[in-house]
Design a protein around this motif. Structure first.
Motif, PDB file in Angstrom:
ATOM      1  N   GLY A 199      -9.793  10.143  18.620  1.00  0.00           N
ATOM      2  CA  GLY A 199     -10.657   8.742  18.779  1.00  0.00           C
ATOM      3  C   GLY A 199     -10.812   8.171  17.383  1.00  0.00           C
ATOM      4  N   GLU A 200     -10.829   8.705  16.294  1.00  0.00           N
ATOM      5  CA  GLU A 200     -11.001   8.265  15.028  1.00  0.00           C
ATOM      6  C   GLU A 200     -10.132   7.254  14.846  1.00  0.00           C
ATOM      7  OE1 GLU A 200     -10.837   9.971  10.780  1.00  0.00           O
ATOM      8  OE2 GLU A 200     -12.468  11.025  11.954  1.00  0.00           O
ATOM      9  N   LEU A 201     -10.543   5.913  13.947  1.00  0.00           N
ATOM     10  CA  LEU A 201      -9.578   4.822  13.539  1.00  0.00           C
ATOM     11  C   LEU A 201      -9.487   4.976  12.024  1.00  0.00           C
ATOM     12  CD1 LEU A 201     -10.590   2.078  15.713  1.00  0.00           C
ATOM     13  CD2 LEU A 201      -8.253   3.194  15.743  1.00  0.00           C
ATOM     14  N   PRO A 202      -8.383   4.738  11.551  1.00  0.00           N
ATOM     15  CA  PRO A 202      -8.241   4.736   9.994  1.00  0.00           C
ATOM     16  C   PRO A 202      -9.437   3.722   9.437  1.00  0.00           C
ATOM     17  CG  PRO A 202      -5.920   4.405  10.817  1.00  0.00           C
ATOM     18  CD  PRO A 202      -7.129   4.133  12.047  1.00  0.00           C
ATOM     19  N   PHE A 213      -5.558   1.468   3.740  1.00  0.00           N
ATOM     20  CA  PHE A 213      -6.901   1.797   3.385  1.00  0.00           C
ATOM     21  C   PHE A 213      -7.158   2.240   2.074  1.00  0.00           C
ATOM     22  CE2 PHE A 213      -6.646   1.173   7.982  1.00  0.00           C
ATOM     23  CZ  PHE A 213      -7.715   0.218   8.201  1.00  0.00           C
ATOM     24  N   GLN A 214      -5.823   2.733   1.342  1.00  0.00           N
ATOM     25  CA  GLN A 214      -5.707   3.435   0.195  1.00  0.00           C
ATOM     26  C   GLN A 214      -5.142   2.873  -0.985  1.00  0.00           C
ATOM     27  OE1 GLN A 214      -5.961   7.404  -0.240  1.00  0.00           O
ATOM     28  NE2 GLN A 214      -7.616   7.105   1.240  1.00  0.00           N
ATOM     29  N   PHE A 224      -3.351  -8.900  12.300  1.00  0.00           N
ATOM     30  CA  PHE A 224      -3.294  -7.553  11.630  1.00  0.00           C
ATOM     31  C   PHE A 224      -2.146  -7.492  10.457  1.00  0.00           C
ATOM     32  CE2 PHE A 224      -0.048  -4.476  12.792  1.00  0.00           C
ATOM     33  CZ  PHE A 224       0.694  -5.423  13.879  1.00  0.00           C
ATOM     34  N   LEU A 225      -1.191  -8.224  10.423  1.00  0.00           N
ATOM     35  CA  LEU A 225      -0.074  -8.040   9.605  1.00  0.00           C
ATOM     36  C   LEU A 225      -0.486  -9.107   8.431  1.00  0.00           C
ATOM     37  CD1 LEU A 225       3.251  -7.795  11.763  1.00  0.00           C
ATOM     38  CD2 LEU A 225       1.921  -6.041  10.328  1.00  0.00           C
ATOM     39  N   LYS A 226      -1.276 -10.337   8.715  1.00  0.00           N
ATOM     40  CA  LYS A 226      -1.215 -11.357   7.742  1.00  0.00           C
ATOM     41  C   LYS A 226      -2.780 -10.716   6.801  1.00  0.00           C
ATOM     42  CE  LYS A 226      -2.999 -16.191   7.895  1.00  0.00           C
ATOM     43  NZ  LYS A 226      -4.546 -16.152   7.342  1.00  0.00           N
ATOM     44  N   SER A 227      -3.373  -9.947   7.474  1.00  0.00           N
ATOM     45  CA  SER A 227      -4.489  -9.344   6.914  1.00  0.00           C
ATOM     46  C   SER A 227      -3.771  -8.436   5.887  1.00  0.00           C
ATOM     47  CB  SER A 227      -5.464  -8.621   7.710  1.00  0.00           C
ATOM     48  OG  SER A 227      -5.793  -9.614   8.774  1.00  0.00           O
ATOM     49  N   TYR A 228      -2.998  -7.455   6.311  1.00  0.00           N
ATOM     50  CA  TYR A 228      -2.370  -6.411   5.474  1.00  0.00           C
ATOM     51  C   TYR A 228      -1.567  -7.151   4.393  1.00  0.00           C
ATOM     52  CZ  TYR A 228       2.332  -4.160   5.372  1.00  0.00           C
ATOM     53  OH  TYR A 228       3.642  -3.458   4.945  1.00  0.00           O
ATOM     54  N   GLU A 262     -12.008  -3.679   7.932  1.00  0.00           N
ATOM     55  CA  GLU A 262     -11.161  -2.579   8.733  1.00  0.00           C
ATOM     56  C   GLU A 262     -10.910  -3.380  10.187  1.00  0.00           C
ATOM     57  OE1 GLU A 262     -14.043   0.600   8.750  1.00  0.00           O
ATOM     58  OE2 GLU A 262     -13.400   1.037   6.766  1.00  0.00           O
ATOM     59  N   HIS A 263     -11.859  -4.176  10.474  1.00  0.00           N
ATOM     60  CA  HIS A 263     -11.494  -4.916  11.789  1.00  0.00           C
ATOM     61  C   HIS A 263     -10.331  -5.779  11.812  1.00  0.00           C
ATOM     62  CE1 HIS A 263     -12.873  -6.520  15.884  1.00  0.00           C
ATOM     63  NE2 HIS A 263     -12.524  -7.720  15.263  1.00  0.00           N
ATOM     64  N   ASP A 264      -9.948  -6.402  10.735  1.00  0.00           N
ATOM     65  CA  ASP A 264      -9.030  -7.250  10.517  1.00  0.00           C
ATOM     66  C   ASP A 264      -7.575  -6.636  10.640  1.00  0.00           C
ATOM     67  OD1 ASP A 264     -10.242  -9.592  10.251  1.00  0.00           O
ATOM     68  OD2 ASP A 264     -10.853  -9.051   8.218  1.00  0.00           O
ATOM     69  N   LEU A 265      -7.727  -5.299   9.981  1.00  0.00           N
ATOM     70  CA  LEU A 265      -6.410  -4.566   9.701  1.00  0.00           C
ATOM     71  C   LEU A 265      -6.058  -3.893  11.114  1.00  0.00           C
ATOM     72  CD1 LEU A 265      -7.254  -3.117   6.252  1.00  0.00           C
ATOM     73  CD2 LEU A 265      -5.607  -4.691   6.681  1.00  0.00           C
ATOM     74  N   LEU A 266      -6.955  -3.868  11.794  1.00  0.00           N
ATOM     75  CA  LEU A 266      -6.828  -2.762  13.180  1.00  0.00           C
ATOM     76  C   LEU A 266      -6.839  -3.719  14.449  1.00  0.00           C
ATOM     77  CD1 LEU A 266      -9.321   0.098  12.231  1.00  0.00           C
ATOM     78  CD2 LEU A 266      -6.869   0.137  12.406  1.00  0.00           C
ATOM     79  N   GLN A 267      -7.149  -5.018  14.023  1.00  0.00           N
ATOM     80  CA  GLN A 267      -7.014  -6.028  15.379  1.00  0.00           C
ATOM     81  C   GLN A 267      -5.628  -5.995  15.997  1.00  0.00           C
ATOM     82  OE1 GLN A 267      -6.666 -10.649  15.817  1.00  0.00           O
ATOM     83  NE2 GLN A 267      -8.638 -10.214  15.338  1.00  0.00           N
ATOM     84  N   MET A 268      -5.708  -5.872  17.346  1.00  0.00           N
ATOM     85  CA  MET A 268      -4.331  -5.722  18.213  1.00  0.00           C
ATOM     86  C   MET A 268      -3.622  -7.034  18.208  1.00  0.00           C
ATOM     87  SD  MET A 268      -3.970  -2.665  19.212  1.00  0.00           S
ATOM     88  CE  MET A 268      -2.648  -2.981  20.308  1.00  0.00           C
TER      89      MET A 268
END
Ligand SMILES: CC(=O)SCCNC(=O)CCNC(=O)[C@H](O)C(C)(C)COP(=O)(O)OP(=O)(O)OC[C@H]1O[C@@H](n2cnc3c(N)ncnc32)[C@H](O)[C@@H]1OP(=O)(O)O
Ligand SMILES: O=CC(=O)O
Ligand SMILES: [Mg+2]
Length: 549
Positions: A62-65, A260-261, A311-315, A405-411
Motif C-alpha cells: 500500500g505504500e507509494l513512492p 524521487f531520487q 504526471f508525465l508533464k510534472s516528471y 509527490e501528488h503531482d508525480l503520482l496523479q493518475m
C-alpha cells in the motif's frame, strides 16, 4: 566458423559460440578486466536487486513512492556536478539505435549531434548480437567501420563528421548467460561496460580531448544503484590510469521510484554525470508496474498516456529543474512516430506529432532530445535550432516548477477500450516474435516498438486482466477476464497471420511468442521484466566452447 579462444583467465568460462572475429573481443586481458569488475561488484548488484524486491513488497502493501527524508540535505543543499566537457555541450538531437553494423554507420552519419548505441531496449541480446555489437563499436570508434550491402551494391562507411558516440549497457536486472565467472553468469551491464571500455577507452579519449568513453545508464530505481556505476567508473579509470571524471554518463530517469531520487542519483555520479534523460516509455511501464497491487490505479489506453498527462508533464519539468540546478543537461525522450513511406498524409500527421512533442520539450527547457530514425533528424534539429539557438539551456533554471509527490503520482485521465486490449496484444506478440528471432526494435503500425514500449502493452494487459477492469470507453462496457483475453489472443494471432502472410507466419516464432506473451499477461504475480523469461529462449550454449580452454 567456430574458433577457439587461446587462453581464458582462471574462473572464466565462455558458453557461447566463438565465430570468426569474436576472439578479438573475448581476449584474455579483456575477460580478466571483466572478471575483476564482476568479482568486486557482483555482491553489490545482488544487494540492490534484493533491495528492489523489498521495496516492491512495501509498495504492494500500500505504500507509494516518495521523496526520502534521509536524503533531504542532498536535495536541499547547493552543489553542482563536474563541468560537462565541450564535446558534450551541444546535444540538441540524439539518434538512438541497436549496436547493429549498418545502423551504427547510418546513425553516426545522420547529422545528429550524438548517437546512443544500444545494448538495451532496442537490442535482442542474443550472444551473436552482443559480441558483434562490440566488434561494430570497436570499428566505429576506430573509424574503420564499413558495411557492404551486396544486394544493393552499396558500401556504407563513415562521413568525415559524425555524431558523438554514447553507449547504453543493459539494466542491472539482466545477465550475460554466455559468460560465466566463478560458476555464475556475468552481470549483463558489467559485461557490456567492461568489454566496451577495455577495447575503446584509448582510441575514444584520443579523439575527444581526453574525455570518455560516454554512456547512458538505464532503468535504475535508487541512488544506491548509481553509486555502483560510479564505483565501476572509478575502478575502470584507476585500472588504466585515466583521470577520474573522464567517463561521463547520462542516467535515464525511467522508473517511478527514480523520479524521487534525481538529486541523489546526480550526487552519486557528480564527478561523472552528463545529466538525466526522460525515458518516458519505461517510465510509463514502471508507473503501472510499481503500483501493481493498487486496484484503484487502472491506467487508460496506452495511446492516451502521452506527455501532456499531468504526471508525465510534472516528471519532465522536475527533471529539467533538477538538472539545471545541478549544472547538467536535461535530455528529452523519444517520440514513437517514424517516417511512413507509402502514405504522405499519414507521414505528415506523424511528423506533426513529432514536431509538437519536440516543441513542448524545447520550450519546457530540455537541452536536447531523442530521434528514432534518420528521417526525423532534420525536423527535430529545426525545432531545437529555432527555439534554442545556443548549444543548451542550462541557464534556464525553472525555479517556477514546484512538483510534489501528488503531482508525480496523479493518475492519467482517459478511458479503457477493447481495441486497446487488442492492440496491446497484437503489438506485444509481434514485438516478442521479433525479439526471439534476434531483432530488438521494429516498426509496427507506423510506430517504433522496443522492449520499453512492449512492456507497457504487457503490464497494461496484466493490470486490466488481474483486476477485471471495466472497458469503460466502449459503447457496451465489458469486464476484462482471462477468458476474454484468451479469445483476444486467438483472434489477434489470426489477424497477425493475415497481415504478415502465411509463409512469414509459419516460418516465424509467432505461436511461441503468443504463448509467452499471454502467460506474462495472466500470471498471478507480475514478472518484473518480460525479457527475463524471454532471455531463456535466446540463450544458446555451445558445446565446443563450453570446456575450459
Ligand atoms: C524506449 C527507448 O529506449 S527508445 C531508444 C531505443 N529504440 C531505438 O533506438 C529504436 C531505433 N529505431 C529503429 O530501430 C528503427 O528506426 C525502426 C526499427 C523503428 C524502423 O526501422 P526500419 O523499418 O528499418 O526503418 P526504415 O526502413 O525506414 O529505414 C530506412 C533506413 O534508415 C536506417 N535507420 C532506421 N532507423 C535507424 C536508426 N535508429 N539508426 C540508424 N539507422 C536507422 C535503416 O537502417 C535504413 O537504412 P538504409 O536505407 O541504408 O537501408
Ligand atoms: O529508454 C527510453 C525509454 O523511453 O524507455
Ligand atoms: Mg528505456
Amino acid at each position: 566458423m567456430a574458433q577457439k579462444l587461446n587462453q581464458l583467465p582462471a574462473g572464466v568460462r565462455i558458453r557461447g559460440n566463438i565465430a570468426s572475429g569474436y576472439e578479438k573481443i573475448l581476449t584474455r586481458d579483456a575477460l580478466q578486466f571483466l572478471a575483476d569488475i564482476e568479482r568486486e561488484f557482483r555482491p553489490r548488484v545482488k544487494y540492490i536487486l534484493a533491495c528492489r524486491k523489498e521495496q516492491q513488497k512495501r509498495y504492494d502493501q500500500g505504500e507509494l513512492p516518495s521523496f526520502d527524508p534521509a536524503t533531504k540535505a542532498i536535495r536541499e543543499q547547493e552543489w553542482v556536478c563536474a563541468e560537462t566537457p565541450a564535446v558534450l555541450a551541444d546535444r540538441r538531437v540524439e539518434i538512438t539505435g541497436p549496436v547493429e553494423r549498418k545502423m551504427i554507420i547510418n546513425a553516426l552519419n545522420s547529422g545528429a549531434k550524438v548517437f546512443m548505441s544500444d545494448f538495451e531496449d532496442s537490442l535482442s541480446p542474443t550472444w551473436d548480437n552482443v559480441v558483434r555489437g562490440h566488434i561494430n563499436l570497436r570499428d566505429a570508434v576506430n573509424g574503420t567501420i564499413q558495411y557492404e550491402d551486396k544486394a544493393r551494391n552499396k558500401i556504407y562507411k563513415l562521413n568525415d563528421k559524425t555524431a558523438v558516440l554514447l553507449v547504453r549497457p543493459r539494466g542491472w536486472h539482466l545477465q550475460e548467460a554466455h559468460i560465466e565467472i566463478d560458476g555464475e553468469p556475468a552481470t549483463g551491464p558489467l559485461a557490456d561496460f567492461a568489454l566496451y571500455f577495455f577495447h575503446n577507452h584509448a582510441a575514444f579519449r584520443s579523439k575527444h580531448g581526453g574525455y570518455g568513453p560516454f554512456f547512458y545508464l538505464p532503468k535504475m530505481q535508487h541512488s544506491r544503484e548509481a553509486a555502483i556505476w560510479n564505483a565501476v567508473f572509478e575502478k575502470a579509470q584507476d585500472t588504466f590510469r585515466i583521470p577520474r571524471g573522464s567517463i561521463k554518463a547520462t542516467v535515464l530517469i525511467e522508473t517511478l521510484p527514480a523520479v524521487f531520487q534525481m538529486h541523489e542519483i546526480l550526487y552519486e555520479l557528480r564527478q561523472h554525470s552528463a545529466g538525466l534523460n526522460c525515458g518516458r516509455w519505461d517510465y510509463i511501464f514502471s508507473f503501472i508496474k510499481t503500483v501493481r497491487a493498487h486496484p484503484d490505479r487502472l491506467v487508460p489506453d496506452r495511446v492516451q498516456v502521452g506527455m501532456t498527462q499531468h504526471f508525465l508533464k510534472s516528471y519532465a519539468e522536475l527533471l529539467i529543474r533538477t538538472c539545471h540546478q545541478r549544472g547538467v543537461h536535461a535530455m528529452g525522450g523519444m517520440a514513437a512516430q517514424i517516417p511512413i513511406k507509402d502514405n504522405p498524409a499519414a507521414n505528415d500527421a506523424a511528423f506533426a506529432l513529432v514536431k509538437a512533442d519536440k516543441l513542448r520539450e524545447v520550450k519546457a527547457g530540455h537541452d536536447g532530445t531523442w530521434a528514432a530514425h534518420p528521417g526525423l533528424i532534420k525536423l527535430v534539429t529545426d525545432v531545437f535550432d529555432q527555439n534554442m539557438p545556443q548549444p543548451n539551456q542550462l541557464r534556464m533554471k525553472r525555479t517556477d516548477v514546484n512538483v510534489t509527490e501528488h503531482d508525480l503520482l496523479q493518475m492519467p485521465k482517459g478511458v479503457r477500450t477493447l481495441e486497446a486490449l487488442r492492440l496491446n496484444t497484437r503489438v506485444g506478440i509481434q514485438y516478442l516474435e521479433a525479439w526471439l528471432t534476434g531483432t530488438g526494435s521494429v516498426p509496427l503500425y507506423n510506430l517504433m516498438e522496443d522492449a520499453a514500449t512492449a512492456e507497457i502493452s504487457r503490464v497494461q494487459n496484466w493490470q486490466w486482466i488481474h483486476y477485471n477492469a471495466l472497458l469503460n470507453g466502449d459503447p457496451v462496457p465489458v469486464k476484462v477476464t482471462k477468458e476474454l483475453f484468451a479469445k483476444v489472443v486467438e483472434e489477434e494471432l489470426w489477424r497477425i497471420e493475415r497481415e504478415v502472410g502465411s509463409q512469414r507466419f509459419s516460418s516465424g516464432r509467432f505461436q511461441e511468442a503468443a504463448k509467452l506473451f499471454a502467460k506474462q499477461c495472466t500470471t498471478d504475480e507480475l514478472d518484473d521484466f518480460l525479457t527475463l523469461e524471454a532471455y531463456n529462449y535466446i540463450t544458446t550454449f555451445s558445446p565446443i566452447n563450453s570446456a575450459r580452454l
